[in-house]
Design a protein around this motif. Sequence first.
Motif, PDB file in Angstrom:
ATOM      1  N   GLU A  13       0.824  -1.210   0.000  1.00 62.86           N
ATOM      2  CA  GLU A  13       0.000   0.000   0.000  1.00 62.86           C
ATOM      3  C   GLU A  13       0.858   1.260   0.000  1.00 62.86           C
ATOM      4  OE1 GLU A  13      -2.610  -0.477   3.335  1.00 62.86           O
ATOM      5  OE2 GLU A  13      -3.439  -2.332   2.513  1.00 62.86           O
ATOM      6  N   SER A  14       1.936   1.251   0.763  1.00 57.42           N
ATOM      7  CA  SER A  14       2.808   2.424   0.859  1.00 57.42           C
ATOM      8  C   SER A  14       3.560   2.715  -0.436  1.00 57.42           C
ATOM      9  CB  SER A  14       3.831   2.247   1.981  1.00 57.42           C
ATOM     10  OG  SER A  14       3.197   2.223   3.226  1.00 57.42           O
ATOM     11  N   VAL A  15       4.114   1.678  -1.058  1.00 58.47           N
ATOM     12  CA  VAL A  15       4.943   1.901  -2.252  1.00 58.47           C
ATOM     13  C   VAL A  15       4.136   1.875  -3.548  1.00 58.47           C
ATOM     14  CG1 VAL A  15       7.002   1.046  -1.092  1.00 58.47           C
ATOM     15  CG2 VAL A  15       5.675  -0.517  -2.527  1.00 58.47           C
ATOM     16  N   GLY A  16       2.896   1.392  -3.477  1.00 56.12           N
ATOM     17  CA  GLY A  16       2.041   1.399  -4.657  1.00 56.12           C
ATOM     18  C   GLY A  16       2.337   0.326  -5.678  1.00 56.12           C
ATOM     19  N   LEU A  17       3.053  -0.704  -5.269  1.00 52.40           N
ATOM     20  CA  LEU A  17       3.377  -1.826  -6.160  1.00 52.40           C
ATOM     21  C   LEU A  17       3.195  -3.148  -5.423  1.00 52.40           C
ATOM     22  CD1 LEU A  17       6.812  -0.826  -7.753  1.00 52.40           C
ATOM     23  CD2 LEU A  17       4.623  -0.946  -8.931  1.00 52.40           C
ATOM     24  N   ALA A  18       2.745  -4.160  -6.139  1.00 56.68           N
ATOM     25  CA  ALA A  18       2.673  -5.501  -5.563  1.00 56.68           C
ATOM     26  C   ALA A  18       3.930  -6.300  -5.895  1.00 56.68           C
ATOM     27  CB  ALA A  18       1.443  -6.239  -6.072  1.00 56.68           C
ATOM     28  N   HIS A  19       4.527  -6.027  -7.052  1.00 55.14           N
ATOM     29  CA  HIS A  19       5.738  -6.739  -7.456  1.00 55.14           C
ATOM     30  C   HIS A  19       6.461  -5.974  -8.551  1.00 55.14           C
ATOM     31  CE1 HIS A  19       3.818  -8.139 -11.179  1.00 55.14           C
ATOM     32  NE2 HIS A  19       2.740  -8.245 -10.439  1.00 55.14           N
ATOM     33  N   GLU A  20       7.731  -6.309  -8.718  1.00 50.22           N
ATOM     34  CA  GLU A  20       8.535  -5.740  -9.798  1.00 50.22           C
ATOM     35  C   GLU A  20       9.761  -6.614 -10.012  1.00 50.22           C
ATOM     36  OE1 GLU A  20      10.659  -1.986  -9.031  1.00 50.22           O
ATOM     37  OE2 GLU A  20      10.232  -2.269  -6.895  1.00 50.22           O
ATOM     38  N   SER A  21      10.308  -6.549 -11.205  1.00 53.99           N
ATOM     39  CA  SER A  21      11.579  -7.193 -11.531  1.00 53.99           C
ATOM     40  C   SER A  21      12.635  -6.109 -11.558  1.00 53.99           C
ATOM     41  CB  SER A  21      11.515  -7.863 -12.900  1.00 53.99           C
ATOM     42  OG  SER A  21      10.582  -8.900 -12.902  1.00 53.99           O
ATOM     43  N   VAL A  22      13.777  -6.379 -10.946  1.00 55.82           N
ATOM     44  CA  VAL A  22      14.843  -5.384 -10.920  1.00 55.82           C
ATOM     45  C   VAL A  22      16.179  -6.021 -11.268  1.00 55.82           C
ATOM     46  CG1 VAL A  22      13.704  -3.867  -9.242  1.00 55.82           C
ATOM     47  CG2 VAL A  22      15.253  -5.645  -8.433  1.00 55.82           C
ATOM     48  N   GLU A  23      17.029  -5.225 -11.867  1.00 54.79           N
ATOM     49  CA  GLU A  23      18.423  -5.600 -12.116  1.00 54.79           C
ATOM     50  C   GLU A  23      19.231  -4.910 -11.026  1.00 54.79           C
ATOM     51  OE1 GLU A  23      21.363  -7.653 -13.970  1.00 54.79           O
ATOM     52  OE2 GLU A  23      19.343  -7.594 -14.822  1.00 54.79           O
ATOM     53  N   LEU A  24      19.915  -5.687 -10.204  1.00 55.17           N
ATOM     54  CA  LEU A  24      20.641  -5.125  -9.064  1.00 55.17           C
ATOM     55  C   LEU A  24      22.046  -4.679  -9.451  1.00 55.17           C
ATOM     56  CD1 LEU A  24      19.738  -7.775  -6.342  1.00 55.17           C
ATOM     57  CD2 LEU A  24      18.723  -5.500  -6.648  1.00 55.17           C
ATOM     58  N   PRO A  25      22.533  -3.627  -8.811  1.00 53.44           N
ATOM     59  CA  PRO A  25      23.945  -3.250  -8.977  1.00 53.44           C
ATOM     60  C   PRO A  25      24.827  -4.397  -8.477  1.00 53.44           C
ATOM     61  CG  PRO A  25      22.713  -1.498  -7.890  1.00 53.44           C
ATOM     62  CD  PRO A  25      21.808  -2.691  -7.950  1.00 53.44           C
ATOM     63  N   ASP A  26      26.048  -4.457  -8.942  1.00 49.60           N
ATOM     64  CA  ASP A  26      26.961  -5.553  -8.590  1.00 49.60           C
ATOM     65  C   ASP A  26      27.263  -5.660  -7.106  1.00 49.60           C
ATOM     66  OD1 ASP A  26      27.101  -6.338 -11.242  1.00 49.60           O
ATOM     67  OD2 ASP A  26      28.943  -5.201 -11.631  1.00 49.60           O
ATOM     68  N   ASP A  27      27.167  -4.551  -6.353  1.00 50.59           N
ATOM     69  CA  ASP A  27      27.523  -4.589  -4.941  1.00 50.59           C
ATOM     70  C   ASP A  27      26.375  -5.017  -4.027  1.00 50.59           C
ATOM     71  OD1 ASP A  27      26.162  -2.206  -5.516  1.00 50.59           O
ATOM     72  OD2 ASP A  27      27.182  -1.099  -3.931  1.00 50.59           O
ATOM     73  N   ILE A  28      25.224  -5.349  -4.588  1.00 50.90           N
ATOM     74  CA  ILE A  28      24.074  -5.797  -3.790  1.00 50.90           C
ATOM     75  C   ILE A  28      24.087  -7.325  -3.764  1.00 50.90           C
ATOM     76  CG2 ILE A  28      21.558  -5.777  -3.574  1.00 50.90           C
ATOM     77  CD1 ILE A  28      22.789  -2.996  -3.336  1.00 50.90           C
ATOM     78  N   CYS A  29      24.268  -7.910  -2.555  1.00 49.29           N
ATOM     79  CA  CYS A  29      24.362  -9.371  -2.502  1.00 49.29           C
ATOM     80  C   CYS A  29      23.529 -10.012  -1.395  1.00 49.29           C
ATOM     81  CB  CYS A  29      25.816  -9.823  -2.414  1.00 49.29           C
ATOM     82  SG  CYS A  29      26.721  -9.112  -1.052  1.00 49.29           S
ATOM     83  N   THR A  30      22.877  -9.205  -0.531  1.00 49.88           N
ATOM     84  CA  THR A  30      22.027  -9.757   0.525  1.00 49.88           C
ATOM     85  C   THR A  30      20.665  -9.070   0.503  1.00 49.88           C
ATOM     86  OG1 THR A  30      22.635  -8.150   2.238  1.00 49.88           O
ATOM     87  CG2 THR A  30      24.043 -10.125   2.031  1.00 49.88           C
ATOM     88  N   ILE A  31      19.716  -9.669   1.207  1.00 51.67           N
ATOM     89  CA  ILE A  31      18.392  -9.048   1.300  1.00 51.67           C
ATOM     90  C   ILE A  31      18.489  -7.700   2.017  1.00 51.67           C
ATOM     91  CG2 ILE A  31      16.113  -9.251   2.370  1.00 51.67           C
ATOM     92  CD1 ILE A  31      16.122 -12.163   1.647  1.00 51.67           C
ATOM     93  N   GLY A  32      19.350  -7.594   3.003  1.00 47.51           N
ATOM     94  CA  GLY A  32      19.553  -6.318   3.680  1.00 47.51           C
ATOM     95  C   GLY A  32      20.061  -5.246   2.726  1.00 47.51           C
ATOM     96  N   ASP A  33      20.951  -5.641   1.816  1.00 44.70           N
ATOM     97  CA  ASP A  33      21.442  -4.706   0.798  1.00 44.70           C
ATOM     98  C   ASP A  33      20.295  -4.241  -0.099  1.00 44.70           C
ATOM     99  OD1 ASP A  33      24.051  -5.115   1.721  1.00 44.70           O
ATOM    100  OD2 ASP A  33      24.565  -6.524   0.098  1.00 44.70           O
ATOM    101  N   VAL A  34      19.406  -5.159  -0.474  1.00 42.45           N
ATOM    102  CA  VAL A  34      18.262  -4.808  -1.319  1.00 42.45           C
ATOM    103  C   VAL A  34      17.366  -3.820  -0.579  1.00 42.45           C
ATOM    104  CG1 VAL A  34      16.151  -5.662  -2.421  1.00 42.45           C
ATOM    105  CG2 VAL A  34      18.275  -6.941  -2.636  1.00 42.45           C
ATOM    106  N   ARG A  35      17.110  -4.086   0.681  1.00 44.57           N
ATOM    107  CA  ARG A  35      16.260  -3.189   1.470  1.00 44.57           C
ATOM    108  C   ARG A  35      16.860  -1.785   1.512  1.00 44.57           C
ATOM    109  NH1 ARG A  35      14.124  -4.435   7.640  1.00 44.57           N
ATOM    110  NH2 ARG A  35      12.923  -2.510   7.890  1.00 44.57           N
ATOM    111  N   ALA A  36      18.160  -1.669   1.753  1.00 45.26           N
ATOM    112  CA  ALA A  36      18.829  -0.362   1.785  1.00 45.26           C
ATOM    113  C   ALA A  36      18.791   0.301   0.410  1.00 45.26           C
ATOM    114  CB  ALA A  36      20.263  -0.521   2.267  1.00 45.26           C
ATOM    115  N   TRP A  37      19.006  -0.466  -0.631  1.00 45.39           N
ATOM    116  CA  TRP A  37      18.981   0.044  -2.001  1.00 45.39           C
ATOM    117  C   TRP A  37      17.601   0.599  -2.348  1.00 45.39           C
ATOM    118  CZ3 TRP A  37      16.864  -2.452  -6.570  1.00 45.39           C
ATOM    119  CH2 TRP A  37      17.282  -1.889  -7.778  1.00 45.39           C
TER     120      TRP A  37
END
Length: 85
Positions: A13-37
């Motif tokens: 509800e907050s972000v207005g999306l149910a799902h999305e596909s993303v290409e991550l930067p090379d330095d993102i390797c954990t779920i915590g990194d994704v959350r921060a990104w």
Amino acid sequence: MKIELRYFASVRESVGLAHESVELPDDICTIGDVRAWLRARGGAWSEALAEGRALRMACNQTMTDAAARLTDGCEVAFFPPVTGG
């Protein structure tokens, strides 16, 4: 690395999306990194995924913590804690 993101309940509800596909930067390797990104998107993203906010995370439909390592094509989900009664 490309991953699938899923957002549930108040996060969705907050972000207005149910799902999305993303290409991550090379330095993102954990779920915590994704959350921060994602928080770096600002606005509703920074609020919905705030560091101090209680939030559950799953990788490939298995509950996990921020240290969980990602693999190409995995599904990452964010959702608030669930209560029931």
